[in-house]
Design a protein around this motif. Structure first.
Motif, PDB file in Angstrom:
ATOM      1  N   LEU A  23       0.856  -1.192   0.000  1.00  0.00           N
ATOM      2  CA  LEU A  23       0.000   0.000   0.000  1.00  0.00           C
ATOM      3  C   LEU A  23       0.891   1.240   0.000  1.00  0.00           C
ATOM      4  CD1 LEU A  23      -2.692  -1.026   2.660  1.00  0.00           C
ATOM      5  CD2 LEU A  23      -2.846  -1.227   0.158  1.00  0.00           C
ATOM      6  N   PRO A  24       1.235   1.767  -1.155  1.00  0.00           N
ATOM      7  CA  PRO A  24       2.159   2.905  -1.241  1.00  0.00           C
ATOM      8  C   PRO A  24       1.721   4.079  -0.354  1.00  0.00           C
ATOM      9  CG  PRO A  24       1.649   2.068  -3.421  1.00  0.00           C
ATOM     10  CD  PRO A  24       0.740   1.360  -2.456  1.00  0.00           C
ATOM     11  N   ILE A  44      -4.213   1.194   7.738  1.00  0.00           N
ATOM     12  CA  ILE A  44      -4.665   0.303   6.666  1.00  0.00           C
ATOM     13  C   ILE A  44      -6.163   0.466   6.445  1.00  0.00           C
ATOM     14  CG2 ILE A  44      -5.061  -2.118   6.050  1.00  0.00           C
ATOM     15  CD1 ILE A  44      -2.350  -2.728   7.495  1.00  0.00           C
ATOM     16  N   GLU A  45      -6.935   0.471   7.517  1.00  0.00           N
ATOM     17  CA  GLU A  45      -8.388   0.602   7.399  1.00  0.00           C
ATOM     18  C   GLU A  45      -8.768   1.917   6.728  1.00  0.00           C
ATOM     19  OE1 GLU A  45      -9.508  -0.078  11.473  1.00  0.00           O
ATOM     20  OE2 GLU A  45      -9.468  -2.266  11.221  1.00  0.00           O
ATOM     21  N   PHE A  59      -4.175  -4.584  -4.697  1.00  0.00           N
ATOM     22  CA  PHE A  59      -3.243  -4.374  -3.592  1.00  0.00           C
ATOM     23  C   PHE A  59      -3.187  -5.560  -2.637  1.00  0.00           C
ATOM     24  CE2 PHE A  59      -3.886   0.369  -4.329  1.00  0.00           C
ATOM     25  CZ  PHE A  59      -2.673   0.515  -4.973  1.00  0.00           C
ATOM     26  N   THR A  60      -4.300  -6.252  -2.450  1.00  0.00           N
ATOM     27  CA  THR A  60      -4.297  -7.367  -1.503  1.00  0.00           C
ATOM     28  C   THR A  60      -3.659  -8.625  -2.083  1.00  0.00           C
ATOM     29  OG1 THR A  60      -6.547  -8.019  -2.126  1.00  0.00           O
ATOM     30  CG2 THR A  60      -6.304  -6.541  -0.229  1.00  0.00           C
ATOM     31  N   SER A  61      -3.445  -8.659  -3.380  1.00  0.00           N
ATOM     32  CA  SER A  61      -2.826  -9.846  -3.981  1.00  0.00           C
ATOM     33  C   SER A  61      -1.301  -9.816  -3.866  1.00  0.00           C
ATOM     34  CB  SER A  61      -3.226  -9.962  -5.456  1.00  0.00           C
ATOM     35  OG  SER A  61      -2.673  -8.894  -6.203  1.00  0.00           O
ATOM     36  N   GLN A  62      -0.725  -8.676  -3.505  1.00  0.00           N
ATOM     37  CA  GLN A  62       0.724  -8.559  -3.380  1.00  0.00           C
ATOM     38  C   GLN A  62       1.180  -9.088  -2.027  1.00  0.00           C
ATOM     39  OE1 GLN A  62       1.789  -4.499  -4.125  1.00  0.00           O
ATOM     40  NE2 GLN A  62       0.640  -4.418  -6.011  1.00  0.00           N
TER      41      GLN A  62
END
Length: 74
Positions: A23-24, A44-45, A59-62
């Motif tokens: 998450l840049p 994050i939230e 983003f969640t696949s990284q």
């Protein structure tokens, strides 16, 4: 529910800095590791609230697969 890899490093002025490589710009700090973890969960939230469903999937696949310390001569 999403899961992210979080990296925590010591801050040169004391305390700890936590960031999420996938998450840049998602980072925070805390006086203790526990506080840094609590703060990064909140970060994050808040970050996820700004993303579209497609961006969330991207983003969640990284995943972080390894962290190494590398010496370099400058």
């Amino acid at each position: 529910v999403y899961e992210f890899d979080v990296v925590i490093v010591e801050d040169e002025s004391g305390g700890y800095v936590a960031f999420v490589p996938s998450l840049p710009g998602c980072h925070t700090q805390g006086e203790s590791i526990d506080e840094a973890l609590e703060n990064i969960k909140e970060a994050i939230e808040l970050y996820l609230e700004t993303l579209s469903d497609e961006e969330k999937e991207e983003f969640t696949s990284q995943r972080v697969v390894d962290i190494q310390r590398v010496k370099a001569i400058a």
